[in-house]
Design an enzyme around this catalytic site. Sequence first.
Site: not given
Length: 387
Positions: A267, A327
Amino acid sequence: MSTLIEVPAGLAGVAVADTAIGDVRGSEGFYHYRGVDATELARTNSLEQVWALLLDGDVGSAEGPKDFASRLRSDRLLPDPLPPLLAAIAAGSAGDDALNLLRTAVSAAGTTLALRPLWDGSEDTRRRDVVQVAALMPTLLAALHRLGNGQDLVPPRDDLGHVAHYLYVLRGEPAPEAHVDALSRYLISTVDHGFNASTFTARVVASTGADAAATMVAGIAALSGPLHGGAPSRVVQMLDDIGSIQGADQWLADTLERGDRLMGFGHAVYRGRDPRSELLRETVLGLVDTADDRGRALVELAVAVEQKALAALAERRPDRPLMTNVEFYAGVLMDVVGLPRELFSATFAVARAIGWSAHVLEQTRDRKIVRPAARYVGPQPSATAVS
Ligand code: ACO
């Protein structure tokens, strides 16, 4: 020549606005909406309550919870001229990504609703317009999907909450409560996440005084790029490619060996855990009892692959923490609740549009256009050209 202020590439770390809507604290693995832990809101509140919180700073909404819920019920109805336009948009599609169809449909909806520039409206009319466009998006998406598959539109119901209604008009039958609750958690947990590219884009367009649909179309356009909007369908594709727990170690090793990335890991802001991944993992595990055999197998595979992927990433990149991001389980969750894969990114847009509605409203209170500068690095004008 005026003096330019130097900023890092991509405006990383540059504060370009004040916001009271929410914040991400990457180093703490925490994010919040108006000071309230966002993952906790997803566990305990409805989407309508969280939307009201983003807009008004109160889960009860400035206009009262019943009135706000009832406003959403009427806002989500397709205006009369839209269905034939949607049929044409769906029929003209050459690809399978519903996000691009949704972008076109939101633009058409803005024209049909004859929205006025936000610049010309009062706070009340601006709020009405941004909420209406965002509330319409799940209905547009479901309609595009059904029309594209040769199915009739499903008549709306006014006894369902916003999330249940999205699943209802998509499938033509009420969804199980467990699916509604799980999807609601996903949508709530993704309505806002700091000053991401699509939120910033929607706010830039809002700063010009354009209409509400224009701000949402701009947000969708920014979200449609692969660096922003969408790994969830790629995660499920990765799990399909891995196929079985037995083959996972080899598949992961080969992929990393080739220098490819594992979808759903890493991330840009969080260096430790992404709090949304934990919420969604817990939510997906809660779906196992009501899932069919295929859904159960997908969850089982995802949980095993996550552990193996984290181990493989830690071994190869001890210098760089690469953890599960939002996700990974988002794709699994949407698959288990029965959303077609081509709707995953567009469903993320449906959630994020709720955040955009609050940001656009906040931006329009500041009557200043966003107008940065660029450093000119091309050839200087010749003396003759300037004379
Ligand atoms: N798998 C393998 N290696 C990775 C991964 C991954 N998922 N993520 C990052 N790395 C490696 C990169 O190859 C890079 O290696 P290098 O230093 O040898 O070049 C290093 O880690 C740093 O990568 P960056 O791209 O600089 O990290 P950044 O923090 O900017 O990127 C991103 C974050 C884009 C999410 C990245 O981790 C990634 O591509 N992940 C896979 C795709 C994905 O899951 N996207 C969804 C993100 S969540 C969201 O958008 C809402």
